[in-house]
Design a protein around this motif. Structure first.
Motif, PDB file in Angstrom:
ATOM      1  N   GLY A 195       0.864  -1.196  -0.116  1.00  0.00           N
ATOM      2  CA  GLY A 195       0.099   0.014   0.000  1.00  0.00           C
ATOM      3  C   GLY A 195       0.859   1.371   0.184  1.00  0.00           C
ATOM      4  N   ALA A 196       1.876   1.110   0.815  1.00  0.00           N
ATOM      5  CA  ALA A 196       2.791   2.516   1.170  1.00  0.00           C
ATOM      6  C   ALA A 196       3.674   2.655  -0.596  1.00  0.00           C
ATOM      7  N   TYR A 197       3.935   1.294  -1.161  1.00  0.00           N
ATOM      8  CA  TYR A 197       4.550   1.691  -2.460  1.00  0.00           C
ATOM      9  C   TYR A 197       3.227   2.285  -3.493  1.00  0.00           C
ATOM     10  N   ALA A 198       2.150   1.725  -3.394  1.00  0.00           N
ATOM     11  CA  ALA A 198       1.255   2.323  -4.123  1.00  0.00           C
ATOM     12  C   ALA A 198       0.886   4.151  -4.062  1.00  0.00           C
ATOM     13  N   GLY A 199       1.191   4.392  -2.747  1.00  0.00           N
ATOM     14  CA  GLY A 199       1.109   5.698  -2.495  1.00  0.00           C
ATOM     15  C   GLY A 199       2.044   6.392  -2.921  1.00  0.00           C
ATOM     16  N   HIS A 214      -2.060   6.600   7.655  1.00  0.00           N
ATOM     17  CA  HIS A 214      -1.289   7.129   6.678  1.00  0.00           C
ATOM     18  C   HIS A 214      -2.005   7.272   5.420  1.00  0.00           C
ATOM     19  N   TRP A 215      -2.424   8.573   4.866  1.00  0.00           N
ATOM     20  CA  TRP A 215      -3.053   8.773   3.733  1.00  0.00           C
ATOM     21  C   TRP A 215      -2.249   9.499   2.719  1.00  0.00           C
ATOM     22  N   GLU A 255     -11.392  -7.363  -2.921  1.00  0.00           N
ATOM     23  CA  GLU A 255     -12.380  -6.109  -3.269  1.00  0.00           C
ATOM     24  C   GLU A 255     -11.626  -5.086  -3.511  1.00  0.00           C
ATOM     25  N   GLY A 256     -10.263  -5.016  -3.925  1.00  0.00           N
ATOM     26  CA  GLY A 256      -9.658  -3.792  -4.171  1.00  0.00           C
ATOM     27  C   GLY A 256      -8.826  -3.963  -5.273  1.00  0.00           C
ATOM     28  N   SER A 257      -8.041  -2.822  -5.803  1.00  0.00           N
ATOM     29  CA  SER A 257      -7.018  -2.868  -6.762  1.00  0.00           C
ATOM     30  C   SER A 257      -6.192  -1.683  -6.612  1.00  0.00           C
ATOM     31  N   LEU A 258      -5.141  -1.827  -6.431  1.00  0.00           N
ATOM     32  CA  LEU A 258      -4.036  -0.728  -6.200  1.00  0.00           C
ATOM     33  C   LEU A 258      -4.007  -0.074  -7.743  1.00  0.00           C
ATOM     34  N   ARG A 259      -3.918  -0.782  -8.800  1.00  0.00           N
ATOM     35  CA  ARG A 259      -3.850  -0.107 -10.107  1.00  0.00           C
ATOM     36  C   ARG A 259      -5.085   0.906 -10.302  1.00  0.00           C
ATOM     37  N   LEU A 260      -6.230   0.287 -10.119  1.00  0.00           N
ATOM     38  CA  LEU A 260      -7.353   1.235 -10.059  1.00  0.00           C
ATOM     39  C   LEU A 260      -7.221   2.469  -9.222  1.00  0.00           C
ATOM     40  N   LEU A 261      -6.746   2.094  -7.948  1.00  0.00           N
ATOM     41  CA  LEU A 261      -6.908   3.250  -6.989  1.00  0.00           C
ATOM     42  C   LEU A 261      -5.863   4.572  -7.472  1.00  0.00           C
ATOM     43  N   PRO A 289      -4.133   4.335   0.225  1.00  0.00           N
ATOM     44  CA  PRO A 289      -3.569   3.092  -0.402  1.00  0.00           C
ATOM     45  C   PRO A 289      -3.269   1.967   0.415  1.00  0.00           C
ATOM     46  N   ILE A 290      -2.805   2.099   1.651  1.00  0.00           N
ATOM     47  CA  ILE A 290      -2.641   1.029   2.692  1.00  0.00           C
ATOM     48  C   ILE A 290      -3.946   0.207   3.083  1.00  0.00           C
ATOM     49  N   ASP A 291      -4.916   0.889   3.132  1.00  0.00           N
ATOM     50  CA  ASP A 291      -6.295   0.066   3.328  1.00  0.00           C
ATOM     51  C   ASP A 291      -6.708  -0.519   1.976  1.00  0.00           C
ATOM     52  N   GLU A 292      -6.394   0.070   0.711  1.00  0.00           N
ATOM     53  CA  GLU A 292      -6.746  -0.553  -0.482  1.00  0.00           C
ATOM     54  C   GLU A 292      -6.066  -1.783  -0.690  1.00  0.00           C
TER      55      GLU A 292
END
Length: 131
Positions: free
Chosen positions: A69-73, A91-92, A114-120, A103-106
């Protein structure tokens, strides 16, 4: 002269480290090189899906998911100029338009299917392109 690290808000310190740890772990364990591009989040989503299929207990993968999630952020921050925000240990990412993203919750939601880091990232960056 200031460096990039010095000019970033202190809220970024932990997530930047978590992201770097995730990048190193995937490079060593999966032989997967992440480059902080939006496209690289396809690979992260696939890794999370593989972990989910193995039915690893959440407690065993919690810190790994936090790193993903941190990487996605960090990808969102680099793509859009967003900044990390922190409060109460959470953290947001705040994008320049003022929206907050988690992104961490994502990443946790990805683990439940139920999620996707790519789509976020696509939504947060608001570019309408497929990352």
């Amino acid at each position: 002269m200031t460096t990039q690290q010095e000019t970033r808000p202190s809220a970024a310190t932990k997530p930047v480290r978590w992201a770097a740890d995730a990048v190193a772990a995937l490079r060593e364990g999966e032989r997967l090189r992440l480059d902080y591009s939006a496209r690289s989040l396809w690979s992260v989503d696939r890794v999370i899906e593989d972990i989910r299929r193995e039915a690893a207990p959440y407690a065993a993968v919690e810190l790994v998911l936090r790193g993903f999630g941190a990487y996605a952020g960090e990808v969102i921050a680099r793509q859009s100029g967003a900044e990390w925000w922190a409060s109460g240990g959470e953290h947001w990412i705040r994008t320049p338009d003022g929206r907050l993203w988690d992104p961490i919750d994502e990443a946790r939601r990805c683990y439940t299917g139920e999620g996707s880091l790519r789509l976020l990232c696509r939504d947060a960056c608001g570019d309408g392109r497929n990352p």
